[in-house]
Motif scaffolding. Structure first.
Motif, mmCIF file in Angstrom:
data_model
loop_
_atom_site.group_PDB
_atom_site.id
_atom_site.type_symbol
_atom_site.label_atom_id
_atom_site.label_comp_id
_atom_site.label_asym_id
_atom_site.label_seq_id
_atom_site.Cartn_x
_atom_site.Cartn_y
_atom_site.Cartn_z
ATOM 1 N N GLN A 108 1.030 -1.233 -0.426
ATOM 2 C CA GLN A 108 -0.479 -0.411 -0.026
ATOM 3 C C GLN A 108 1.120 0.965 0.117
ATOM 4 O O GLN A 108 0.224 2.402 0.202
ATOM 5 C CB GLN A 108 -1.134 -0.423 1.283
ATOM 6 N N ASP A 109 2.108 1.521 -0.153
ATOM 7 C CA ASP A 109 2.496 1.860 0.080
ATOM 8 C C ASP A 109 3.427 2.264 -1.204
ATOM 9 O O ASP A 109 4.509 1.698 -1.610
ATOM 10 C CB ASP A 109 4.361 2.106 0.638
ATOM 11 N N GLN A 110 3.019 3.641 -1.702
ATOM 12 C CA GLN A 110 3.084 4.647 -2.474
ATOM 13 C C GLN A 110 3.920 5.567 -3.564
ATOM 14 O O GLN A 110 3.820 6.161 -4.731
ATOM 15 C CB GLN A 110 1.935 4.753 -3.507
ATOM 16 N N ARG A 111 4.687 5.709 -2.523
ATOM 17 C CA ARG A 111 5.637 6.517 -2.318
ATOM 18 C C ARG A 111 6.584 6.772 -3.235
ATOM 19 O O ARG A 111 7.065 7.955 -3.286
ATOM 20 C CB ARG A 111 6.700 7.407 -0.333
ATOM 21 N N ALA A 116 12.679 7.613 -10.835
ATOM 22 C CA ALA A 116 13.074 8.654 -10.611
ATOM 23 C C ALA A 116 13.964 8.257 -8.436
ATOM 24 O O ALA A 116 15.712 8.170 -8.834
ATOM 25 C CB ALA A 116 12.470 9.801 -9.924
ATOM 26 N N TRP A 117 13.287 7.319 -8.440
ATOM 27 C CA TRP A 117 14.238 7.315 -6.834
ATOM 28 C C TRP A 117 14.550 5.613 -7.045
ATOM 29 O O TRP A 117 15.516 5.532 -5.739
ATOM 30 C CB TRP A 117 12.477 6.533 -5.870
ATOM 31 N N GLN A 118 14.922 5.094 -7.581
ATOM 32 C CA GLN A 118 15.305 3.692 -8.098
ATOM 33 C C GLN A 118 16.695 4.573 -9.018
ATOM 34 O O GLN A 118 18.226 3.595 -8.791
ATOM 35 C CB GLN A 118 15.140 2.873 -9.493
ATOM 36 N N ILE A 119 17.498 5.649 -9.291
ATOM 37 C CA ILE A 119 18.611 5.978 -9.231
ATOM 38 C C ILE A 119 19.222 7.093 -8.134
ATOM 39 O O ILE A 119 19.098 7.118 -7.951
ATOM 40 C CB ILE A 119 17.926 7.647 -10.482
ATOM 41 N N TRP A 120 20.657 6.727 -8.354
ATOM 42 C CA TRP A 120 21.600 7.341 -7.415
ATOM 43 C C TRP A 120 21.696 8.347 -7.592
ATOM 44 O O TRP A 120 22.045 9.204 -8.130
ATOM 45 C CB TRP A 120 23.022 6.548 -7.760
ATOM 46 N N PRO A 121 21.387 9.105 -5.722
ATOM 47 C CA PRO A 121 21.846 8.629 -5.345
ATOM 48 C C PRO A 121 20.196 8.176 -4.041
ATOM 49 O O PRO A 121 20.448 7.857 -2.968
ATOM 50 C CB PRO A 121 22.498 9.533 -4.185
ATOM 51 N N TYR A 122 19.294 8.387 -5.048
ATOM 52 C CA TYR A 122 18.082 8.352 -4.390
ATOM 53 C C TYR A 122 17.309 7.308 -3.748
ATOM 54 O O TYR A 122 16.763 7.231 -2.807
ATOM 55 C CB TYR A 122 16.512 8.984 -5.107
ATOM 56 N N PRO A 175 13.872 13.561 -5.736
ATOM 57 C CA PRO A 175 14.677 13.794 -7.621
ATOM 58 C C PRO A 175 12.869 13.761 -8.133
ATOM 59 O O PRO A 175 13.530 15.237 -8.654
ATOM 60 C CB PRO A 175 14.357 12.130 -7.562
ATOM 61 N N ASP A 176 11.917 14.038 -7.959
ATOM 62 C CA ASP A 176 10.765 14.469 -8.994
ATOM 63 C C ASP A 176 10.738 15.627 -8.531
ATOM 64 O O ASP A 176 10.302 17.140 -9.746
ATOM 65 C CB ASP A 176 9.268 14.109 -8.303
ATOM 66 N N VAL A 177 10.580 16.115 -7.184
ATOM 67 C CA VAL A 177 10.786 18.073 -6.762
ATOM 68 C C VAL A 177 11.559 18.297 -7.539
ATOM 69 O O VAL A 177 12.188 19.733 -8.550
ATOM 70 C CB VAL A 177 10.523 17.362 -4.813
ATOM 71 N N SER A 178 13.105 18.323 -7.155
ATOM 72 C CA SER A 178 14.023 18.310 -7.365
ATOM 73 C C SER A 178 14.772 18.833 -9.422
ATOM 74 O O SER A 178 14.408 19.622 -9.814
ATOM 75 C CB SER A 178 15.440 17.850 -7.411
ATOM 76 N N ALA A 179 13.861 17.294 -9.915
ATOM 77 C CA ALA A 179 13.244 18.195 -11.512
ATOM 78 C C ALA A 179 12.931 18.472 -11.694
ATOM 79 O O ALA A 179 13.017 18.999 -13.113
ATOM 80 C CB ALA A 179 13.204 15.701 -11.762
#
Length: 594
Positions: A108-111, A116-122, A175-179
């Motif tokens: 249930q955790d969609q965060r 982008a969360w699979q890319i270093w360093p995120y 990463p989504d906010v930074s992008a």
């Protein structure tokens, strides 16, 4: 036959324990009034959450943890193993080598679903957070001696604190906010600031969220034609215009929850349950509850049964003489309907033909995470807040409901609206959810104590007008619907209606949550449900066994329910009943009260 024991024949001490907070009114002693005023002021500052309840839970947990050296050792070992797994993952991921994740988010955790969360360093950040979250769950659970309720409260509080510190919530670690900031030159922050300012201004002036003006009752929602045919101090009864030349002889009466407006069951024309029923040859009546004020503070559960549901049943019986009623109750309206049906059976009144309970609990022993906010101290705290106000505003409960799904309803919304500058489009269901109501002091105290805290209804201790009632007296065919992702009425709790042996039960478990699973019109994408009938006298099946044995179907559960309603309607078809007289057009006055 029910027998009641006069209160005066009970030991005063036992009677006081059974009724710990009798209404005080003008008889409140000055010292106690001062205490209650202090508590009410503090409750207003804490959003209705009792700090004493949190302190007791934390103390219970800390003291038992302090006396559990084996648990310490286990936690140290787990921390070491998790750190080693993370360092191994980081060393491989840092050089771009393919490597398996240390831990996967819960279903249930969609965060962290964005690529982008699979890319270093995120990827390192989200893996460290998930491992840390799992470790803290181990810290707050599984400690011998801690009461179950205190363990749940501490674990819940730890989860809330961790969710606040999630890398999702910060510009530098999302990463989504930074992008978006790089791509738009920071324009997303400007939009987010404007969104934040608008939300603050609306909250300060008591306005609903932006976009709700697109869904006004009587204009865009709650537009099924009908008339208000009855009004008292507590309810309006709406009768809807027929849409077919003939109708089933037995009418349908819908009892919505009193804590929200009725029109969740008459939203937009395409997803209105009322319009669907009318179009399928049913005469439909609806209760619309008065939005109480401080002047209604002494209205209790008995009033809601007698002047609410029973009054509506009498009105429908008068309008459709000679026919029994197919009654439908949603959420706490379903619980109230079950109480009413049991009281009617106890008094020998045969006005009901069948019962349908939608996401409604009758047993509250396993009422889910909502029970985190219900214990003696918490209810006492809320009672003092209501003693000052005369009611509890639904907005004062909204925070607790949001915390149950803080990832989806708090932090993800804040990130999207204030960091990414994206307003989610308003929907009819979201607008309805923002159309808050109030609850009278006495009634709210009654149902918190007698239903949630003491589970009196299912235990046979609940009294209406002083007489005990029993759910097993109902004896009417019953159709019950539960939803898979319900945080308000967990489906395993709703399933306990099967423990009431004296009726035929058709049970449905549908996809979706407490609201969206019920508002599940035919054609709604992604819907499915399980269904099974348990004839009267058959053996009980526990929830997991029931799911394994039930038939699974794709689509909306509404057609299955309408087929069942047709089977319950045994008196044939009659000419459609025109609504010739009324007190005004639907949706009436009470639904517009603020």
């Amino acid at each position: 036959m029910s027998y009641s024991v006069p209160p005066e024949s009970i030991s005063p001490l036992l009677y006081q324990r059974a009724n710990p907070r009798e209404p005080h009114g003008d008889e409140t002693e000055p010292p106690e009034a001062a205490d209650r005023l202090l508590h009410a002021m503090m409750a207003s500052a804490t959003g209705g959450v009792a700090p004493t309840s949190l302190a007791l839970a934390a103390t219970d947990w800390l003291m038992h943890l302090a006396m559990s050296p084996a648990k310490w050792q286990q936690l140290v070992q787990k921390a070491y193993r998790k750190n080693m797994r993370w360092f191994s993952y980081a060393s491989q991921a840092g050089f771009g080598a393919p490597c398996e994740a240390c831990i996967e988010p819960l279903a249930q955790d969609q965060r962290f679903r964005s690529p982008a969360w699979q890319i270093w360093p995120y990827n390192l950040m989200q893996q460290a957070f998930l491992l840390n979250q799992q470790w803290w769950h181990n810290v707050t659970t599984g400690i011998d001696g801690v009461t179950r309720h205190h363990e749940q409260v501490v674990s819940f509080a730890a989860r809330q604190l961790l969710d606040m510190a999630s890398p999702l919530n910060f510009v530098a670690t999302n990463p989504d906010v930074s992008a978006a900031a790089w791509r738009e030159g920071g324009a997303n922050f400007l939009r987010g600031a404007l969104n934040f300012a608008e939300d603050l201004q609306r909250a300060a002036t008591g306005q609903p969220p932006a976009g709700t003006e697109q869904f006004r009752p009587g204009h865009e929602v709650a537009v099924t034609p009908g008339k208000v045919i009855f009004r008292n101090h507590l309810i309006e009864v709406i009768q809807y215009d027929p849409a077919t030349p003939t109708v089933h002889a037995e009418p349908v009466l819908i009892v919505p929850a009193w804590i929200m407006k009725y029109y969740i069951l008459d939203l937009s024309p395409h997803n209105s349950l009322v319009r669907h029923l009318v179009g399928r040859e049913h005469t439909v009546f609806m209760i619309s509850w008065h939005n109480p004020t401080a002047a209604d503070s002494e209205l209790g559960m008995d009033d809601y049964v007698r002047d609410g549901v029973m009054a509506a049943i009498d009105v429908v019986s008068e309008r459709v003489q000679g026919q029994r009623i197919n009654a439908v109750g949603y959420c706490l309206g379903g619980t109230l309907l079950a109480i009413t049906a049991a009281a009617l059976a106890d008094s020998g009144r045969e006005q009901l033909n069948s019962l349908t309970l939608l996401a409604a609990q009758t047993d509250f022993s396993e009422a889910g995470e909502l029970m985190l906010f219900i214990d003696e101290g918490q209810i006492d705290w809320l009672e003092d807040l209501m003693w000052q106000q005369g009611y509890l505003d639904n907005r004062q409960m909204a925070g607790a409901f949001k915390l149950l799904r803080s990832n989806d309803l708090v932090w993800s919304v804040a990130v999207n609206q204030y960091l990414l500058g994206r307003r989610a489009p308003m929907t009819d269901l979201m607008a309805w959810n923002a159309d808050a109501t109030r609850m009278p002091r006495r009634m709210h105290s009654d149902y918190l104590r007698h239903l949630f805290l003491n589970n009196d209804l299912f235990s046979g201790r609940y009294r209406f007008d002083g007489d005990p009632i029993a759910l097993s007296d109902i004896g009417k065919p019953l159709f019950a619907v539960a939803t898979m992702r319900d945080h308000v009425s967990p489906w395993r709790s709703v399933h306990k209606i099967h423990l009431v042996p004296n009726c035929d039960i058709t049970f449905v478990l549908t996809s979706g949550g407490h609201n969206a699973g019920i508002v599940s019109e035919p054609g709604h994408p992604g819907r499915s449900f399980y269904i099974a009938n348990r004839p009267q006298g058959e053996l009980y099946l526990d929830p997991d066994t029931w799911v394994a044995a039930a038939e699974q179907r794709v689509g909306s559960w509404w057609p299955a329910w309408l087929t069942w309603l047709d089977q319950m309607s045994v008196s044939g078809m009659v000419a459609a009943r025109a609504v010739e007289e009324g007190l005004g057009a639907a949706p009436g006055n009470y639904v517009l009260e603020r």
